[in-house]
Scaffold this motif. Structure first.
Motif, PDB file in Angstrom:
ATOM      1  N   SER A 290      10.799  16.903  19.154  1.00  0.00           N
ATOM      2  CA  SER A 290       9.364  17.213  19.067  1.00  0.00           C
ATOM      3  C   SER A 290       8.523  15.989  18.733  1.00  0.00           C
ATOM      4  N   GLY A 291       9.126  14.980  18.121  1.00  0.00           N
ATOM      5  CA  GLY A 291       8.349  13.808  17.716  1.00  0.00           C
ATOM      6  C   GLY A 291       9.234  12.605  17.462  1.00  0.00           C
ATOM      7  N   ILE A 292       8.621  11.418  17.528  1.00  0.00           N
ATOM      8  CA  ILE A 292       9.295  10.157  17.232  1.00  0.00           C
ATOM      9  C   ILE A 292       8.455   9.417  16.197  1.00  0.00           C
ATOM     10  N   TYR A 293       9.062   9.075  15.088  1.00  0.00           N
ATOM     11  CA  TYR A 293       8.367   8.424  13.978  1.00  0.00           C
ATOM     12  C   TYR A 293       9.034   7.075  13.669  1.00  0.00           C
ATOM     13  N   GLN A 294       8.438   6.329  12.756  1.00  0.00           N
ATOM     14  CA  GLN A 294       8.953   5.011  12.396  1.00  0.00           C
ATOM     15  C   GLN A 294       9.643   5.071  11.033  1.00  0.00           C
ATOM     16  N   ASP A 295      10.756   4.329  10.914  1.00  0.00           N
ATOM     17  CA  ASP A 295      11.524   4.354   9.671  1.00  0.00           C
ATOM     18  C   ASP A 295      12.354   3.078   9.590  1.00  0.00           C
ATOM     19  N   ILE A 296      12.300   2.388   8.438  1.00  0.00           N
ATOM     20  CA  ILE A 296      13.111   1.181   8.253  1.00  0.00           C
ATOM     21  C   ILE A 296      14.278   1.426   7.302  1.00  0.00           C
ATOM     22  N   THR A 297      14.419   2.642   6.782  1.00  0.00           N
ATOM     23  CA  THR A 297      15.518   2.941   5.859  1.00  0.00           C
ATOM     24  C   THR A 297      16.763   3.362   6.632  1.00  0.00           C
ATOM     25  N   ASN A 298      17.927   3.259   5.979  1.00  0.00           N
ATOM     26  CA  ASN A 298      19.205   3.678   6.577  1.00  0.00           C
ATOM     27  C   ASN A 298      19.439   3.054   7.944  1.00  0.00           C
ATOM     28  N   GLY A 299      19.116   1.765   8.053  1.00  0.00           N
ATOM     29  CA  GLY A 299      19.301   1.085   9.330  1.00  0.00           C
ATOM     30  C   GLY A 299      18.298   1.519  10.379  1.00  0.00           C
ATOM     31  N   GLY A 300      17.279   2.273   9.970  1.00  0.00           N
ATOM     32  CA  GLY A 300      16.257   2.728  10.900  1.00  0.00           C
ATOM     33  C   GLY A 300      16.640   3.962  11.694  1.00  0.00           C
ATOM     34  N   LYS A 301      17.866   4.492  11.503  1.00  0.00           N
ATOM     35  CA  LYS A 301      18.338   5.620  12.309  1.00  0.00           C
ATOM     36  C   LYS A 301      18.426   6.880  11.447  1.00  0.00           C
ATOM     37  N   THR A 302      17.358   7.663  11.503  1.00  0.00           N
ATOM     38  CA  THR A 302      17.281   8.901  10.728  1.00  0.00           C
ATOM     39  C   THR A 302      16.718  10.011  11.622  1.00  0.00           C
TER      40      THR A 302
ATOM     41  N   SER B 159       0.830  -1.206   0.000  1.00  0.00           N
ATOM     42  CA  SER B 159       0.000   0.000   0.000  1.00  0.00           C
ATOM     43  C   SER B 159       0.864   1.255   0.000  1.00  0.00           C
ATOM     44  N   PRO B 160       0.385   2.342  -0.630  1.00  0.00           N
ATOM     45  CA  PRO B 160       1.102   3.625  -0.549  1.00  0.00           C
ATOM     46  C   PRO B 160       1.246   4.113   0.894  1.00  0.00           C
ATOM     47  N   ASP B 161       0.325   3.719   1.768  1.00  0.00           N
ATOM     48  CA  ASP B 161       0.393   4.150   3.168  1.00  0.00           C
ATOM     49  C   ASP B 161       1.597   3.558   3.894  1.00  0.00           C
ATOM     50  N   PHE B 162       2.184   2.475   3.355  1.00  0.00           N
ATOM     51  CA  PHE B 162       3.338   1.875   4.019  1.00  0.00           C
ATOM     52  C   PHE B 162       4.537   2.816   3.997  1.00  0.00           C
ATOM     53  N   SER B 163       4.506   3.810   3.122  1.00  0.00           N
ATOM     54  CA  SER B 163       5.615   4.764   3.064  1.00  0.00           C
ATOM     55  C   SER B 163       5.798   5.480   4.395  1.00  0.00           C
ATOM     56  N   THR B 164       4.714   5.612   5.171  1.00  0.00           N
ATOM     57  CA  THR B 164       4.837   6.297   6.459  1.00  0.00           C
ATOM     58  C   THR B 164       5.683   5.503   7.438  1.00  0.00           C
ATOM     59  N   TYR B 165       5.823   4.179   7.204  1.00  0.00           N
ATOM     60  CA  TYR B 165       6.707   3.367   8.045  1.00  0.00           C
ATOM     61  C   TYR B 165       8.150   3.411   7.532  1.00  0.00           C
ATOM     62  N   MET B 166       8.365   4.129   6.436  1.00  0.00           N
ATOM     63  CA  MET B 166       9.703   4.292   5.874  1.00  0.00           C
ATOM     64  C   MET B 166      10.180   5.732   6.029  1.00  0.00           C
ATOM     65  N   GLY B 167       9.494   6.473   6.894  1.00  0.00           N
ATOM     66  CA  GLY B 167       9.879   7.856   7.132  1.00  0.00           C
ATOM     67  C   GLY B 167       9.540   8.788   5.988  1.00  0.00           C
TER      68      GLY B 167
ATOM     69  N   ALA C 200       7.836   0.151  15.451  1.00  0.00           N
ATOM     70  CA  ALA C 200       7.373  -0.230  16.787  1.00  0.00           C
ATOM     71  C   ALA C 200       5.889  -0.568  16.803  1.00  0.00           C
ATOM     72  N   ARG C 201       5.127   0.076  15.940  1.00  0.00           N
ATOM     73  CA  ARG C 201       3.678  -0.163  15.921  1.00  0.00           C
ATOM     74  C   ARG C 201       3.188  -0.036  14.492  1.00  0.00           C
ATOM     75  N   ILE C 202       2.609  -1.096  14.003  1.00  0.00           N
ATOM     76  CA  ILE C 202       2.123  -1.093  12.626  1.00  0.00           C
ATOM     77  C   ILE C 202       0.620  -1.363  12.624  1.00  0.00           C
ATOM     78  N   GLU C 203      -0.098  -0.614  11.850  1.00  0.00           N
ATOM     79  CA  GLU C 203      -1.535  -0.811  11.701  1.00  0.00           C
ATOM     80  C   GLU C 203      -1.774  -1.496  10.356  1.00  0.00           C
ATOM     81  N   LEU C 204      -2.253  -2.726  10.419  1.00  0.00           N
ATOM     82  CA  LEU C 204      -2.463  -3.491   9.190  1.00  0.00           C
ATOM     83  C   LEU C 204      -3.616  -2.903   8.392  1.00  0.00           C
ATOM     84  N   ILE C 205      -3.436  -2.889   7.087  1.00  0.00           N
ATOM     85  CA  ILE C 205      -4.444  -2.334   6.181  1.00  0.00           C
ATOM     86  C   ILE C 205      -5.362  -3.454   5.713  1.00  0.00           C
ATOM     87  N   GLU C 206      -6.645  -3.247   5.890  1.00  0.00           N
ATOM     88  CA  GLU C 206      -7.644  -4.218   5.446  1.00  0.00           C
ATOM     89  C   GLU C 206      -8.353  -3.683   4.201  1.00  0.00           C
TER      90      GLU C 206
END
Length: 784
Positions: free
Chosen positions: A576-588, A452-460, A739-745
């Motif tokens: 100010s915020g903490i987000y999820q990212d799997i790119t660059n080893g997850g450290k961005t 899904s295009p929404d998965f991009s939010t888990y990639m920062g 850390a937290r993923i919401e599955l898309i139905e």
């Protein structure tokens, strides 16, 4: 006599025996497959690591450097460093690499580097895990591009830059321990030293380097990294350790293994429940035989052994067959492993670990059988001879009388009343339908989420219609400015936002300095989903990725301060915020444009774009790709697909396999349940037919009750896959930075197609099962 009774029982109950045997075999196959995948993964990664000899510490760097300074540092750190190697990376724009008839590698999100084979360690291997030796005029291409662009050995790969054109013959594929995975954003093409020198003479982009270290036994990676930074050595790029390389290599296969383990565990639960159904049906049929055996003086232990031996033999046979079949089934899930890690999955470890599944299933089934068989203890010889079923001892209260029904059809009401009165019996079927639905829906939701295009939010990355990446070229600054001017004057563009990523030094919890890829821009235009807090706004704020903010990273929370070096000056920012990212080893990290740029450490420019609702996105992407041939123009779905590699394709196989397993389970268990239920109701069915009810009426009675239980099971299974599934997937992906993923139905799949298929399958099975029993001669039953 004892074995004769057991053998006769096998012959007399072929259908039930075969059903349970298939379920046990499937449980062992999936359990064995999962353990074999894990064993193969461990063995393959160990073999690849042994042959490739990867770096323990790899420092990426762009810009000038002094090898003499690095050699001096290595000499000072002999206690920790066993060997050092510096690989020169020659960047080539994807659009400048052609193949086939007018095709290029344009559109890939990967950075392409041409290199020569290393001399000391970090060797680039062929598909036999042997060190590549490339002849002049030849090139070895990464496996990633072989898969993505269907490149074959013998094909021609043409490199064209300013003043340089060379046609290479593809001689081999590169198995690269450090950059194999699609999530690693760079790929290395291997050429001969003479060809590499010729390309260097005409280079147009800035050279990059991997400054690599192999540690001594007992050497400290942390000590080397700290000393390296304190020495002021080249560090214009991220530092990557061997743990990150291992995680990238294992990610896709480990994810598949976890899904298979989950399905296998659920299948074992179903097998146990099916055995209980089998016992209920068997004991009802054999109740008088049990009474005769007790009357003859046979002990409870001997009677139990008659049934227990049957399941011992069955579990042993299913274990042996499933153990053998598991090695064939694993081939369906290990294609990625064979290609990227090892073409030969050898080693005795997998054979030993795969024995865990059949042994575990055998022990669990036998213990469960002993528990179920305790019901024989409470049945006396007289009761067994008089009762028609085990449950006949329990009186039924006259609940839900027919006279109170004012809304439902009488036939439907009686069927639902039967389910309510005997819910303890039907709940076994309900649990199996819930589990089967879970097996279908969870992999499907994971696949839809990743696709899904929404998965991009888990990639920062904020969700947008299209994304344009500008990589390092001699005209990158001009192109970036021209692109923004073109977008601002394009009437088809709804909005756009430009982002610049640089390497910055950031102070860690120990007070030393780490490098992090930090993106600056306006993050309100294409917002992310934040685990905590919000996007950085204005100067003085920064957002950290989940992995970066974790205890083993910077160890920061919302409101904490972070010190960042910007052009040599220390700048204090508040988280100010903490987000999820799997790119660059997850450290961005992300900050507002006001932070300023490290001009000598710019990595890339990115522009996210939304078009107006009536505009064709594909046509607009083609337009900008023609206008900026050195750029990478993708929609977010394509960007996600390339980043996750063939993990999405493997998950599709799991979806199909899980669906097939679930349908087979539903057919077998429904047939087994109906066999047991009709056996219990034989006298009642005969009476119903004798008073004038035809076979169709009786079949509809059982059809209604079973479908009602199926509907409840589907609802519960979908809800469980939504909440419990999200928790399981989040736990599995936490090591990757999610850390937290919401599955898309997808509603029409979850609530229409899947339930409809299950209803058709169950309805057909009920119809066939009822026809086989209801049409029997009722006089035989009435006389008995």
């Amino acid at each position: 006599m004892f074995w004769k009774i057991v053998i006769n029982d096998f012959k007399r109950k072929k259908a039930i025996t075969l059903t349970v045997f298939i379920l046990l075999t499937m449980a062992v196959v999936l359990g064995g497959s999962a353990t074999t995948i894990v064993a193969n993964l461990m063995q393959s990664m160990a073999d690849l690591k042994e042959q490739a000899v990867p770096a323990d510490i790899a420092q990426m760097h762009a810009g000038a450097y002094s090898q003499a300074d690095i050699d001096a540092f290595t000499a000072r750190q002999q206690q920790h460093i066993a060997a050092q190697e510096t690989m020169v990376l020659l960047p080539v724009e994807p659009a400048n690499v052609g193949y086939g008839e007018g095709k290029t590698l344009a559109g890939t999100i990967q950075d392409i580097f041409f290199v020569v084979q290393n001399k000391k360690f970090d060797f680039l291997l062929d598909l036999s895990n042997e060190k590549l030796a490339v002849k002049q005029g030849e090139v070895a291409v990464p496996i990633h591009f072989m898969v993505e662009h269907d490149l074959h050995i013998g094909d021609t790969l043409t490199v064209t830059t300013e003043g340089y054109t060379k046609a290479f013959t593809i001689s081999d594929y590169v198995r690269d321990y450090e950059m194999n995975a699609a999530i690693a954003s760079s790929k290395r093409f291997v050429v001969n030293q003479a060809d590499f020198d010729a390309m260097l003479e005409k280079q147009t982009g800035e050279l990059e380097y991997i400054i690599e270290f192999r540690l001594t036994e007992g050497g400290s990676a942390q000590a080397v990294q700290t000393a390296y930074i304190e020495s002021g050595l080249p560090s214009n790029g991220p530092t990557v350790t061997s743990m990150v390389f291992m995680l990238f290599n294992a990610m896709s296969d480990a994810a598949i293994a976890m899904v298979v383990v989950l399905i296998g565990a659920l299948l074992i639960v179903i097998a146990a429940l099916s055995i209980k159904l089998t016992f209920l049906a068997t004991m009802d049929e054999d109740l008088r035989e049990i009474g005769v055996m007790k009357a003859m003086g046979l002990s409870k232990k001997d009677i139990k052994n008659v049934y227990l031996t049957k399941y011992r033999v069955m579990s042993l046979a299913a274990g042996l067959l499933g153990y053998g079949l598991s090695f064939g089934a694993v081939q369906l899930f290990s294609g990625n492993m064979r290609l990227f890690l090892s073409s030969e999955l050898n080693g005795s470890l997998k054979y030993l670990l795969s024995l865990i599944a059949p042994i575990f299933v055998y022990l669990m089934i036998i213990l469960y059988c002993k528990k179920v068989l305790r019901s024989i203890d409470s049945i006396s010889a007289v009761q067994a001879l008089r009762l028609e079923s085990v449950d006949a001892r329990e009186g039924r209260r006259n609940r839900f009388p027919l006279m109170r029904n004012t809304y439902l059809n009488t036939k439907i009401y009686l069927a639902l009343r039967d389910v309510a009165l005997r819910f303890r019996l039907y709940r076994l079927l309900l649990v199996i339908f819930v589990v089967s639905t879970f097996i279908v829906i969870l992999p499907l939701n994971v696949y839809n989420t990743m696709n899904s295009p929404d998965f991009s939010t888990y990639m920062g990355i904020g969700k947008s219609d299209m994304r344009i990446d500008l990589r390092k070229t001699s005209t990158i600054d001009y192109d970036f400015q021209r692109l923004q001017e073109k977008l601002s004057s394009d009437p088809d563009i709804a909005r756009y936002a430009a982002y610049i990523t640089c390497y910055y030094q950031i102070q860690n919890a120990e007070g030393s300095w780490d490098y992090v890829s930090l993106e600056t821009g306006d993050f309100s235009a294409f917002p992310l989903h934040y685990l905590e807090g919000r996007a950085p706004v204005g100067s003085g704020e920064i957002a950290l990725s989940y992995a970066n903010a974790a205890a083993d990273g910077l160890n920061k929370q919302i409101g904490d301060e972070v010190v960042v070096k910007v052009n040599g000056s220390d700048t204090t920012l508040k988280v100010s915020g903490i987000y999820q990212d799997i790119t660059n080893g997850g450290k961005t990290a992300k900050a507002d444009t006001s932070l300023g740029l490290n001009e000598d450490a710019i990595l890339w420019y990115i522009v996210n774009i939304d078009v107006l609702p009536h505009i064709n996105v594909s046509e607009k992407m083609e337009y900008y790709q023609r206008a900026f041939p050195t750029a990478q123009v993708n929609d977010i779905r394509e960007y996600t697909r390339q980043t996750l590699g063939n993990l999405i394709d493997q998950m599709k196989v799991v979806v199909i396999g899980g669906g097939a397993v679930a349908i087979l389970i539903v057919v077998l268990i429904t047939a087994l349940f109906l066999k047991m239920l009709l056996s219990k109701d034989m006298s009642q069915i005969a009476i119903m037919r004798s008073v004038g009810m035809n076979c169709r009426h009786i079949r509809d009675h059982y059809m209604t009750g079973t479908i009602a239980i199926l509907i409840l099971g589907i609802i519960a299974g979908v809800v469980a896959s939504h909440y419990l599934g999200s928790m399981i997937v989040s736990m599995a992906m936490s090591s990757m930075g999610i850390a937290r993923i919401e599955l898309i139905e997808v509603a029409w799949q979850t609530w229409l197609i899947c339930p409809l298929i299950l209803m058709v399958v169950v309805g057909f099975t009920v119809s066939v099962s009822c026809n086989a029993t209801i049409d029997d001669d009722i006089s035989v039953v009435l006389r008995s």
